[in-house]
Design an enzyme around this catalytic site. Structure first.
Site, PDB file in Angstrom:
ATOM      1  N   CYS A 139     -14.324 -66.925  96.414  1.00 23.70           N
ATOM      2  CA  CYS A 139     -14.592 -68.304  95.963  1.00 23.70           C
ATOM      3  C   CYS A 139     -14.766 -68.340  94.449  1.00 23.70           C
ATOM      4  O   CYS A 139     -15.624 -67.666  93.885  1.00 23.70           O
ATOM      5  CB  CYS A 139     -15.830 -68.798  96.725  1.00 23.70           C
ATOM      6  SG  CYS A 139     -16.970 -69.831  95.837  1.00 23.70           S
ATOM      7  N   CYS A 151     -18.097 -69.643  92.956  1.00 28.14           N
ATOM      8  CA  CYS A 151     -19.165 -68.656  93.182  1.00 28.14           C
ATOM      9  C   CYS A 151     -19.220 -67.668  92.019  1.00 28.14           C
ATOM     10  O   CYS A 151     -20.295 -67.239  91.611  1.00 28.14           O
ATOM     11  CB  CYS A 151     -18.932 -67.876  94.475  1.00 28.14           C
ATOM     12  SG  CYS A 151     -18.982 -68.906  95.950  1.00 28.14           S
TER      13      CYS A 151
END
Ligand code: ZN
Length: 147
Positions: free
Chosen positions: A71, A74
């Protein structure tokens, strides 16, 4: 601030110098082993299995960063969380939990996407932030948590 390990037996805050972090630490007050006790001042890895002991039984407020290795947002938020962990050493425990391999905690708290930050006080979920929030917004939640 310097990293600190809060002794689960007596509550003493033990400062662990960088050069001693590879040793098995002991509490300076009561002598209890501090092996495996999360360090306040850095981001600790969390598993579903350790969630209860390390988050719900923590005597410090806790921030959990639920992320996934694939991600993008993230990866943006990770250094921010690390910086905040250092800044609030001794007052906050910070964990990261990889939701691609650890799925029970995400299911339990009905996490719909990553990154999600969960904030715990006395073992209770008290706040959460979804998405890559700016540092100021995360820090504001931390300040509320530790006061
Ligand atoms: Zn102790």
């Amino acid at each position: 601030m310097q990293p600190v390990i809060v002794c689960p037996a007596c509550g003493a805050k033990n400062r662990i110098p960088e050069e001693k972090q590879h040793l098995t630490p002991k509490c300076g007050r009561c002598g209890a082993s501090l092996a495996g006790v999360p360090i306040s001042g850095k981001v600790n890895h969390l598993s579903d299995a350790a969630f209860h002991a390390q988050v719900e039984q923590s005597n410090l407020p806790v921030l959990v960063d639920l992320y996934s290795p694939t991600c993008g947002p993230c990866r943006i938020i990770a250094p921010v969380v690390e910086a905040l962990a250092r800044e609030y050493a001794g007052r906050l425990l910070v964990f990261k939990l990889d939701t691609s391999s650890q799925q029970m905690t995400a299911a339990r708290f009905q996490i719909r996407g990553v990154p999600t930050l969960l904030f715990f006080q006395n073992g209770q979920l008290v706040d959460q932030l979804v998405g890559a929030a700016p540092r100021s917004e995360i820090e504001q939640r931390i300040v509320q948590l530790i006061n």
